[in-house]
Design a protein around this motif. Sequence first.
Motif, PDB file in Angstrom:
ATOM      1  N   UNK A 185       0.824  -1.206   0.000  1.00  0.00           N
ATOM      2  CA  UNK A 185       0.000   0.000   0.000  1.00  0.00           C
ATOM      3  C   UNK A 185       0.861   1.260   0.000  1.00  0.00           C
ATOM      4  N   UNK A 186       0.176   2.381  -0.179  1.00  0.00           N
ATOM      5  CA  UNK A 186       0.797   3.713  -0.101  1.00  0.00           C
ATOM      6  C   UNK A 186       0.029   4.493   0.961  1.00  0.00           C
ATOM      7  N   UNK A 187       0.736   4.986   1.953  1.00  0.00           N
ATOM      8  CA  UNK A 187       0.102   5.679   3.078  1.00  0.00           C
ATOM      9  C   UNK A 187       0.380   7.165   2.965  1.00  0.00           C
ATOM     10  N   UNK A 188      -0.686   7.928   2.896  1.00  0.00           N
ATOM     11  CA  UNK A 188      -0.613   9.392   2.797  1.00  0.00           C
ATOM     12  C   UNK A 188      -1.216   9.982   4.073  1.00  0.00           C
ATOM     13  N   UNK A 231      -8.807   3.607   1.910  1.00  0.00           N
ATOM     14  CA  UNK A 231      -9.472   3.752   3.208  1.00  0.00           C
ATOM     15  C   UNK A 231      -8.905   4.975   3.907  1.00  0.00           C
ATOM     16  N   UNK A 232      -9.723   5.574   4.744  1.00  0.00           N
ATOM     17  CA  UNK A 232      -9.284   6.764   5.467  1.00  0.00           C
ATOM     18  C   UNK A 232      -9.537   6.562   6.956  1.00  0.00           C
ATOM     19  N   UNK A 233      -8.559   6.964   7.757  1.00  0.00           N
ATOM     20  CA  UNK A 233      -8.676   6.928   9.208  1.00  0.00           C
ATOM     21  C   UNK A 233      -8.438   8.339   9.735  1.00  0.00           C
ATOM     22  N   UNK A 287      -4.588   8.154   5.025  1.00  0.00           N
ATOM     23  CA  UNK A 287      -5.231   7.569   3.844  1.00  0.00           C
ATOM     24  C   UNK A 287      -4.364   6.432   3.337  1.00  0.00           C
ATOM     25  N   UNK A 288      -4.970   5.273   3.146  1.00  0.00           N
ATOM     26  CA  UNK A 288      -4.231   4.091   2.718  1.00  0.00           C
ATOM     27  C   UNK A 288      -4.748   3.678   1.337  1.00  0.00           C
TER      28      UNK A 288
END
Length: 404
Positions: free
Chosen positions: A330-333, A384-386, A399-400
């Motif tokens: 994944x890419x985590x922003x 997905x967003x946390x 954001x993943x």
Amino acid sequence: MFQRTHLRLTLLNSLVFFVLISVLGTALYSYMHARLYQEVDAALMRVAERIVYGKLWGNDVPFLRDPRVFIVIWNEKGEMMDMNRDTTIFTQAHIVPPKQMNELYDVNIENFYFRTIAIEVDTELGKITVQILRNINSEREILNQLLLIIVTGCVIGGLCAIAAGYFLAGRALVPIQQAWQKQQQFVSDASHELRTPLAVIQAKTDLLFRSPSATIKEKISDISVIAKECRRLSRLVANLLMLARSDSNQIEVKKEPFRLDELLKEMVGHYAEIASYQQKKITLDVKTPVQFTGDKERIHQLLIILLDNAMKYTEDGGHIHLSCRPTASSIILEVQDNGIGIAKEEIPKIFDRFYQSDKARTKSDGAGLGLSIAKWIIEKHNGKVKVHSELGKGTRFEIIFPKR
């Protein structure tokens, strides 16, 4: 409206269920009827064959092993003849000679049911009619009991179908009612948000008409307010149109590979001057090149929404930090600020359309549509967003995005 729809769905579900039960019951009854009568017909045909190929008088009469089978002989005058077998039930009853030959059918004699077939045979005494009867009271009793069970089952099943249909229809209407309520709330909120800038524009325009000889310099403040509200109205209409089109899947997301780290650097460069003017600091942490496949325009829009929110809700002297890091899958922003924060009970609601907390309303003139659009963009990219936030300490959006 929903109550009427609920009743219609209940009736429809019950009707379908009742029809299925009826079809199954009819099929079961027909199958049992065919099986029982098949054995009876076979027994009658065997006796008929023995009679056709045997003799009819004296000791040469074929031995009938089945006590439920009777033979009645009729002469050419339609009179019953003795067959050396107990035929009391027939002699005492109003039995008439058979009218159908070589055909199987049912007759009722003194509350006894018989399956019968009649054949004509040439003898020394002339042409006679041999009627073979087989008692089918037991078969009819089985069929009647089966019919009673099927009818009772249909009635009970129908009542259960109505209850189950009512329950299932209610469950099916829950998301529709929720969607209807959201739509009503959406229309109400949209009307309210549209009414505010329109009222301001109308009021300022009326003031301008009252002073037709005034110069632009004299009315610059009113004109500035009109221009500002027009821009706000334009943004609101554009966001509403986008959300409406996204609900009906009319917006296509064109996914192409691009460098996400370069887009982030470009965005930070644009916001750095604004942040500096507001005495805020914005930083970026991207250690490696990040290749991403997605709609670059929509990701750009997503970053604008998140950075605008961070800028709005961060006090002077605050800090906004962006980071992006790839993992194996994944890419985590992340977009983090040390602004006013969000209460925990409000975090699940911030992506709802037109939702704004009381603290947010004091800081922004927006309509509460930005995060709804941001969530749609994230979902369109299978992400997905946390949200991690604490009042007075800031907010972090994580954001993943999947790599593939």
